[in-house]
Design a protein around this motif. Structure first.
Motif, PDB file in Angstrom:
ATOM      1  N   HIS A 149       0.789  -0.880  -0.201  1.00  0.00           N
ATOM      2  CA  HIS A 149      -0.150   0.117   0.118  1.00  0.00           C
ATOM      3  C   HIS A 149       1.162   1.251   0.080  1.00  0.00           C
ATOM      4  N   GLY A 150       2.352   1.620  -0.873  1.00  0.00           N
ATOM      5  CA  GLY A 150       2.791   2.201  -0.561  1.00  0.00           C
ATOM      6  C   GLY A 150       4.147   1.991   0.260  1.00  0.00           C
ATOM      7  N   LYS A 151       5.144   3.272  -0.107  1.00  0.00           N
ATOM      8  CA  LYS A 151       5.964   3.301   1.014  1.00  0.00           C
ATOM      9  C   LYS A 151       6.341   2.668   2.269  1.00  0.00           C
ATOM     10  N   ALA A 152       7.153   1.787   2.845  1.00  0.00           N
ATOM     11  CA  ALA A 152       7.088   1.320   4.114  1.00  0.00           C
ATOM     12  C   ALA A 152       8.452   2.007   5.066  1.00  0.00           C
ATOM     13  N   PHE A 153       7.592   1.952   6.045  1.00  0.00           N
ATOM     14  CA  PHE A 153       8.151   2.179   7.627  1.00  0.00           C
ATOM     15  C   PHE A 153       8.517   1.082   8.278  1.00  0.00           C
ATOM     16  N   ILE A 154       9.808   0.844   8.656  1.00  0.00           N
ATOM     17  CA  ILE A 154       9.642  -0.558   9.494  1.00  0.00           C
ATOM     18  C   ILE A 154      10.755   0.169  10.667  1.00  0.00           C
ATOM     19  N   PRO A 155      10.676   0.120  11.967  1.00  0.00           N
ATOM     20  CA  PRO A 155      10.731   0.391  13.028  1.00  0.00           C
ATOM     21  C   PRO A 155      11.431  -1.375  13.688  1.00  0.00           C
ATOM     22  N   PHE A 156      12.774  -0.622  14.239  1.00  0.00           N
ATOM     23  CA  PHE A 156      13.182  -1.904  14.893  1.00  0.00           C
ATOM     24  C   PHE A 156      13.866  -1.890  16.219  1.00  0.00           C
ATOM     25  N   ILE A 157      13.803  -2.759  17.454  1.00  0.00           N
ATOM     26  CA  ILE A 157      13.223  -3.043  18.409  1.00  0.00           C
ATOM     27  C   ILE A 157      14.276  -3.573  18.879  1.00  0.00           C
ATOM     28  N   THR A 158      15.133  -3.696  20.151  1.00  0.00           N
ATOM     29  CA  THR A 158      15.905  -4.399  21.174  1.00  0.00           C
ATOM     30  C   THR A 158      14.844  -5.095  21.884  1.00  0.00           C
ATOM     31  N   GLY A 159      14.788  -7.012  21.656  1.00  0.00           N
ATOM     32  CA  GLY A 159      13.547  -7.675  22.190  1.00  0.00           C
ATOM     33  C   GLY A 159      14.445  -7.201  24.204  1.00  0.00           C
ATOM     34  N   GLU A 179       5.037   8.711  18.928  1.00  0.00           N
ATOM     35  CA  GLU A 179       4.902   9.897  18.364  1.00  0.00           C
ATOM     36  C   GLU A 179       5.988   9.854  17.159  1.00  0.00           C
ATOM     37  N   TYR A 180       7.000   9.733  17.314  1.00  0.00           N
ATOM     38  CA  TYR A 180       8.352   9.041  16.248  1.00  0.00           C
ATOM     39  C   TYR A 180       7.788   8.720  15.280  1.00  0.00           C
ATOM     40  N   VAL A 181       7.338   7.056  15.566  1.00  0.00           N
ATOM     41  CA  VAL A 181       6.884   6.383  14.231  1.00  0.00           C
ATOM     42  C   VAL A 181       6.048   6.887  13.407  1.00  0.00           C
ATOM     43  N   LYS A 182       4.880   7.555  14.184  1.00  0.00           N
ATOM     44  CA  LYS A 182       4.085   8.401  13.321  1.00  0.00           C
ATOM     45  C   LYS A 182       4.605   9.161  12.524  1.00  0.00           C
ATOM     46  N   LYS A 183       5.481  10.437  13.339  1.00  0.00           N
ATOM     47  CA  LYS A 183       5.711  11.334  12.452  1.00  0.00           C
ATOM     48  C   LYS A 183       6.994  10.578  11.065  1.00  0.00           C
ATOM     49  N   MET A 184       7.497   9.403  11.529  1.00  0.00           N
ATOM     50  CA  MET A 184       8.226   8.661  10.047  1.00  0.00           C
ATOM     51  C   MET A 184       7.703   7.723   9.125  1.00  0.00           C
ATOM     52  N   LYS A 185       7.078   7.452   9.539  1.00  0.00           N
ATOM     53  CA  LYS A 185       5.484   6.910   8.225  1.00  0.00           C
ATOM     54  C   LYS A 185       5.328   7.992   7.580  1.00  0.00           C
ATOM     55  N   GLU A 186       4.728   9.322   8.004  1.00  0.00           N
ATOM     56  CA  GLU A 186       4.484  10.489   7.618  1.00  0.00           C
ATOM     57  C   GLU A 186       5.844  10.719   6.154  1.00  0.00           C
ATOM     58  N   ALA A 187       6.580  10.976   6.678  1.00  0.00           N
ATOM     59  CA  ALA A 187       7.934  11.591   6.127  1.00  0.00           C
ATOM     60  C   ALA A 187       7.968  10.626   4.805  1.00  0.00           C
ATOM     61  N   VAL A 188       7.887   9.091   5.594  1.00  0.00           N
ATOM     62  CA  VAL A 188       7.744   7.977   4.211  1.00  0.00           C
ATOM     63  C   VAL A 188       7.131   8.081   3.211  1.00  0.00           C
ATOM     64  N   ARG A 189       5.703   8.136   3.650  1.00  0.00           N
ATOM     65  CA  ARG A 189       5.017   8.556   2.481  1.00  0.00           C
ATOM     66  C   ARG A 189       4.672   9.764   1.712  1.00  0.00           C
ATOM     67  N   ALA A 190       5.483  10.771   2.844  1.00  0.00           N
ATOM     68  CA  ALA A 190       5.407  11.782   1.448  1.00  0.00           C
ATOM     69  C   ALA A 190       6.718  12.093   0.027  1.00  0.00           C
ATOM     70  N   ALA A 191       7.111  10.844   0.643  1.00  0.00           N
ATOM     71  CA  ALA A 191       8.416  10.011  -0.930  1.00  0.00           C
ATOM     72  C   ALA A 191       6.788  10.178  -2.082  1.00  0.00           C
ATOM     73  N   GLU A 192       5.827   9.322  -1.551  1.00  0.00           N
ATOM     74  CA  GLU A 192       5.175   8.875  -2.884  1.00  0.00           C
ATOM     75  C   GLU A 192       4.183   9.456  -3.860  1.00  0.00           C
ATOM     76  N   SER A 236      13.717   4.431  -2.699  1.00  0.00           N
ATOM     77  CA  SER A 236      13.493   2.726  -2.389  1.00  0.00           C
ATOM     78  C   SER A 236      11.865   2.759  -2.389  1.00  0.00           C
ATOM     79  N   ASP A 237      11.282   1.362  -1.561  1.00  0.00           N
ATOM     80  CA  ASP A 237      10.440   0.951  -1.072  1.00  0.00           C
ATOM     81  C   ASP A 237       9.941   1.431   0.376  1.00  0.00           C
ATOM     82  N   GLY A 238      10.929   1.917   1.178  1.00  0.00           N
ATOM     83  CA  GLY A 238      10.696   1.498   2.795  1.00  0.00           C
ATOM     84  C   GLY A 238      11.782   1.981   3.117  1.00  0.00           C
ATOM     85  N   ALA A 239      11.486   2.792   4.041  1.00  0.00           N
ATOM     86  CA  ALA A 239      12.475   2.702   5.493  1.00  0.00           C
ATOM     87  C   ALA A 239      12.813   2.462   6.984  1.00  0.00           C
TER      88      ALA A 239
END
Length: 264
Positions: A15-25, A251-264, A225-228
């Motif tokens: 559904h468009g550019k993907a935002f992929i966060p990483f966390i340490t389990g 909040e950060y994920v929301k902001k970064m997802k918007e930034a990724v979508r801005a590339a579409e 690319s297809d995502g960050a």
């Protein structure tokens, strides 16, 4: 490729550019990790990478190394992490991918590890210390259980990029910078050239990681690319806010997802 785990990864990019966060389990606790998975999905994450704590995380920079040691010191084990993911899966629908080191898979037992991935809803594995030429070490058992092995390509891959891409599953992790993970002020690698080489041989999506922390970097990388993918910036936030990190990360994920979508 026609199994539900591979399909779930494909849907992250459908559904468009993907935002992929990483966390340490397990950092700062397994309970917080579970809450983060749920909150990040709600905030718009398309797929989450979960770092499996390991005593010698050679691809990681200082921020993620410290998070790994915190998780291990808190007593986080591979089995506990699997159990937590299984619980999170009751709510979380997006793909979940483990970032682990090959030693962790072997010491657990390849067969047993993949079996637990299936039981707990882990869709794929990123194994940074497993070179392309040695993928055969776990390829068969991953195929048997339908777990995608996510390939990495780095600026040093050069003539191997096309060979790696042809063999890729799920998505391709494009490493934007040499060295270990960590926040970078500027990304100077010609990632556009790398993704162009990939696209000559496969339509498997490419997501760029290593060094991305600011919205404008995410937009810039998603354009080619297809995502960050973002790790250290989030892990640093978790380290800073500890148990209180969930609103800040969401909040950060929301902001970064918007930034990724801005590339579409």
């Amino acid at each position: 490729m026609n199994n539900q785990r591979h399909e779930r990864i494909a849907r992250a990019f459908a559904h468009g550019k993907a935002f992929i966060p990483f966390i340490t389990g397990g950092d700062p606790s397994l309970e917080v990790t579970k809450k983060l998975l749920i909150a990040m999905e709600e905030a718009g994450a398309d797929l989450v990478e979960i770092g499996l704590p390991f005593s010698d995380p050679i691809a990681e920079g200082e921020v993620i190394q410290e998070a790994t040691y915190r998780a291990l010191s808190a007593g986080c084990t591979t089995d506990q992490l699997f159990d937590m993911v299984k619980e999170a899966r009751e709510t979380v629908k997006i793909p979940l991918v483990f970032l682990t080191y090959v030693n962790s898979v072997f010491s657990y037992g390849k067969e047993a590890f993949m079996k637990r991935c299936v039981e707990c809803g882990v869709d794929g594995l990123i194994v940074p210390d497993l070179p392309y030429e040695e993928k055969g070490e776990i390829r068969d058992v991953c195929q048997e259980y339908g777990i995608a092995i996510i390939s990495l390509i780095a600026p040093t891959s050069k003539e191997r990029i096309k060979a790696i891409a042809q063999d890729a599953q799920g998505f391709i992790y494009v490493v934007s910078s040499l060295g270990v993970t960590g926040v970078r002020q500027e990304i100077t690698t010609n990632v556009e050239e790398m993704t162009a080489m990939v696209r000559q041989v496969t339509d498997v999506p490419c997501a760029i990681g290593f060094g991305i922390s600011r919205p404008e970097q995410a937009t810039q990388m998603a354009r080619v690319s297809d995502g960050a993918i973002v790790g250290s910036a989030i892990v640093r936030m978790v380290g800073e806010y500890k148990e209180g990190c969930i609103p800040a990360v969401a909040e950060y994920v929301k902001k970064m997802k918007e930034a990724v979508r801005a590339a579409e």
